[in-house]
Write a protein that holds these residues in place. Structure first.
Motif, mmCIF file in Angstrom:
data_model
loop_
_atom_site.group_PDB
_atom_site.id
_atom_site.type_symbol
_atom_site.label_atom_id
_atom_site.label_comp_id
_atom_site.label_asym_id
_atom_site.label_seq_id
_atom_site.Cartn_x
_atom_site.Cartn_y
_atom_site.Cartn_z
ATOM 1 N N SER A 14 -24.368 16.291 33.423
ATOM 2 C CA SER A 14 -23.343 16.671 32.450
ATOM 3 C C SER A 14 -21.988 16.136 32.898
ATOM 4 C CB SER A 14 -23.277 18.191 32.326
ATOM 5 O OG SER A 14 -22.684 18.748 33.496
ATOM 6 N N PRO A 15 -21.015 16.042 31.983
ATOM 7 C CA PRO A 15 -19.706 15.501 32.379
ATOM 8 C C PRO A 15 -19.008 16.325 33.459
ATOM 9 C CG PRO A 15 -19.647 16.378 30.132
ATOM 10 C CD PRO A 15 -21.080 16.312 30.538
ATOM 11 N N LEU A 16 -19.093 17.644 33.374
ATOM 12 C CA LEU A 16 -18.434 18.465 34.392
ATOM 13 C C LEU A 16 -19.105 18.317 35.748
ATOM 14 C CD1 LEU A 16 -17.585 21.713 32.386
ATOM 15 C CD2 LEU A 16 -16.040 19.879 33.094
ATOM 16 N N ASP A 17 -20.434 18.173 35.751
ATOM 17 C CA ASP A 17 -21.122 17.918 37.011
ATOM 18 C C ASP A 17 -20.726 16.563 37.583
ATOM 19 O OD1 ASP A 17 -22.472 20.314 37.248
ATOM 20 O OD2 ASP A 17 -24.286 19.593 36.254
ATOM 21 N N LEU A 18 -20.588 15.556 36.740
ATOM 22 C CA LEU A 18 -20.180 14.236 37.207
ATOM 23 C C LEU A 18 -18.798 14.286 37.854
ATOM 24 C CD1 LEU A 18 -21.418 12.120 34.181
ATOM 25 C CD2 LEU A 18 -22.365 12.049 36.490
ATOM 26 N N VAL A 19 -17.899 15.043 37.258
ATOM 27 C CA VAL A 19 -16.561 15.196 37.838
ATOM 28 C C VAL A 19 -16.658 15.858 39.210
ATOM 29 C CG1 VAL A 19 -14.340 16.376 37.575
ATOM 30 C CG2 VAL A 19 -15.380 15.233 35.601
ATOM 31 N N ARG A 20 -17.487 16.893 39.292
ATOM 32 C CA ARG A 20 -17.644 17.602 40.570
ATOM 33 C C ARG A 20 -18.289 16.711 41.627
ATOM 34 N NH1 ARG A 20 -21.546 20.611 42.833
ATOM 35 N NH2 ARG A 20 -22.882 20.634 40.979
ATOM 36 N N TYR A 21 -19.307 15.945 41.240
ATOM 37 C CA TYR A 21 -19.963 15.053 42.193
ATOM 38 C C TYR A 21 -19.010 13.963 42.695
ATOM 39 C CZ TYR A 21 -24.397 17.083 40.539
ATOM 40 O OH TYR A 21 -25.430 17.932 40.204
ATOM 41 N N ALA A 22 -18.139 13.495 41.814
ATOM 42 C CA ALA A 22 -17.160 12.485 42.241
ATOM 43 C C ALA A 22 -16.264 13.045 43.339
ATOM 44 C CB ALA A 22 -16.329 12.019 41.049
ATOM 45 N N LYS A 23 -15.819 14.267 43.158
ATOM 46 C CA LYS A 23 -14.986 14.911 44.171
ATOM 47 C C LYS A 23 -15.752 15.107 45.478
ATOM 48 C CE LYS A 23 -11.685 17.356 46.065
ATOM 49 N NZ LYS A 23 -10.576 16.642 46.759
ATOM 50 N N HIS A 24 -17.001 15.551 45.369
ATOM 51 C CA HIS A 24 -17.824 15.765 46.556
ATOM 52 C C HIS A 24 -18.056 14.435 47.292
ATOM 53 C CE1 HIS A 24 -21.687 17.883 48.281
ATOM 54 N NE2 HIS A 24 -20.887 17.434 49.224
ATOM 55 N N ALA A 25 -18.323 13.375 46.525
ATOM 56 C CA ALA A 25 -18.547 12.058 47.134
ATOM 57 C C ALA A 25 -17.306 11.573 47.873
ATOM 58 C CB ALA A 25 -18.964 11.055 46.062
ATOM 59 N N GLU A 26 -16.143 11.769 47.287
ATOM 60 C CA GLU A 26 -14.904 11.380 47.955
ATOM 61 C C GLU A 26 -14.735 12.156 49.256
ATOM 62 O OE1 GLU A 26 -10.665 10.586 46.203
ATOM 63 O OE2 GLU A 26 -10.842 12.746 46.560
ATOM 64 N N ASP A 27 -14.951 13.458 49.201
ATOM 65 C CA ASP A 27 -14.801 14.290 50.398
ATOM 66 C C ASP A 27 -15.796 13.897 51.484
ATOM 67 O OD1 ASP A 27 -12.810 15.675 49.100
ATOM 68 O OD2 ASP A 27 -14.080 17.379 48.546
ATOM 69 N N ALA A 28 -16.969 13.409 51.073
ATOM 70 C CA ALA A 28 -18.011 13.046 52.038
ATOM 71 C C ALA A 28 -17.774 11.682 52.679
ATOM 72 C CB ALA A 28 -19.378 13.058 51.353
ATOM 73 N N GLY A 29 -16.856 10.898 52.118
ATOM 74 C CA GLY A 29 -16.535 9.615 52.723
ATOM 75 C C GLY A 29 -17.013 8.395 51.976
ATOM 76 N N PHE A 30 -17.573 8.567 50.772
ATOM 77 C CA PHE A 30 -17.909 7.397 49.965
ATOM 78 C C PHE A 30 -16.619 6.683 49.570
ATOM 79 C CE2 PHE A 30 -21.866 9.757 49.406
ATOM 80 C CZ PHE A 30 -22.816 8.742 49.382
#
Length: 318
Positions: A14-30
């Motif tokens: 879903s769009p809100l999940d995609l937004v959340r995953y983007a933030k998580h990916a940034e925090d993880a170092g992607f």
């Protein structure tokens, strides 16, 4: 320097999940994320298809460093290139220098919905070439007109332009498209370890430009579970042919997937919890000439996958 990216799969989340995953990916170092631009998922089980340009606005508000590319947008049939020029300019303004416009010649699955004729592959590439020219023309600013073979633009001006225009990466699945990418693009987008496409891209003007490869795989705590996940959510993985660009509906893809067996998934797709296998896959892709490596985790367990890469894989490429 090689950049490791994370795939935001609009077909499955879903769009809100995609937004959340983007933030998580940034925090993880992607380093970057590539977001798909689909009107339909590949199969109905995937279940999603949010409008990418809305989702990008949300991502721009929760990330600070993550580079975002569309992977990829088709600016030729479903949406006129003049509209893509405006949408991409707005996304680039919101992301403040962190946006790459990834474009390609499209798939019938998404582009047939308005009833337009689905052109042959050579015509689609010609249309893409003209579309990129229109986008770049409108990004110059000022009032613009354009009279091409496929498109017309009359008295059009994009008033909201970013201070730094985004690069345009062009997707290729064959030699003609790779040659076109080398001529008109700022970078290449491909699937897998296709060194032959990098070679064509380089000799066609792409040398010293970036090359992005997308790798689809599945991590799960149990490797058999990973195979089952791919079989459930992405059973078309074993098909590596031009047929994918021609099939018009999810139902047709589901009929195609009926021929797939679990062993076909295991042979075609990396399904493993072993970090070394993930690192080896990335390293082979780097050796094929790619410096942007985007990892597409198939299935619903995205947060667990991101943490796996944070702890076990990304540190090896820093």
């Amino acid at each position: 320097m090689v950049k490791i990216g994370y795939k935001l799969s609009s077909e499955l989340h879903s769009p809100l999940d995609l937004v959340r995953y983007a933030k998580h990916a940034e925090d993880a170092g992607f380093d970057f994320a590539s977001i798909s631009d689909h009107y339909h998922p590949w199969i109905n089980k995937q279940g999603q298809s949010p409008f990418v340009w809305c989702t990008l606005g949300g991502i721009s508000q929760v990330t600070e460093k993550l580079i975002i590319t569309t992977g990829v947008t088709c600016p030729t049939v479903r949406i006129h290139p003049a509209i893509i020029a405006q949408a991409a300019a707005t996304a680039a303004e919101m992301l403040q220098g962190r946006f790459i416009l990834g474009v390609g010649s499209g798939e019938n699955l998404n582009e047939h919905i308005l009833g337009d004729v689905w052109p042959s592959a050579p015509v689609r590439i010609e249309m893409l070439e003209e579309a990129v020219d229109i986008i770049q023309t409108l990004w110059k600013g000022g009032m613009q007109d354009y009279e091409g073979m496929y498109y017309r633009v009359v008295n059009a001006q994009i008033h909201t332009l970013p201070e730094k225009l985004p690069p345009i990466f062009v997707a290729a699945n064959g030699a003609i498209a790779a040659e076109t990418a080398g001529i008109i693009g700022d970078g290449l987008i491909a699937i897998g370890e296709k060194k032959e496409l990098v070679d064509v891209f380089n000799v066609s003007g792409g040398e010293s430009k970036h090359c992005l490869s997308e790798i689809s795989l599945c991590w799960a705590e149990n490797d058999d579970d990973a195979v089952d996940t791919v079989y459930e959510y992405w059973p078309i993985m074993p098909f590596k042919s031009d047929l994918s660009w021609e099939i018009p509906t999810q139902t047709h893809f589901e009929q195609l997937a009926e021929n797939v067996k679990l062993e076909d998934i295991a042979e075609s797709t990396l399904c493993s919890s072993d970090p070394q296998k993930h690192m080896d896959k990335i390293q082979r892709t780097i050796e094929a000439g790619f410096d942007y490596i985007c990892i597409h985790q198939i299935g619903p367990n995205q947060d667990e996958f991101i943490e796996f890469y944070r702890e076990e894989v990304l540190p090896e490429f820093r």
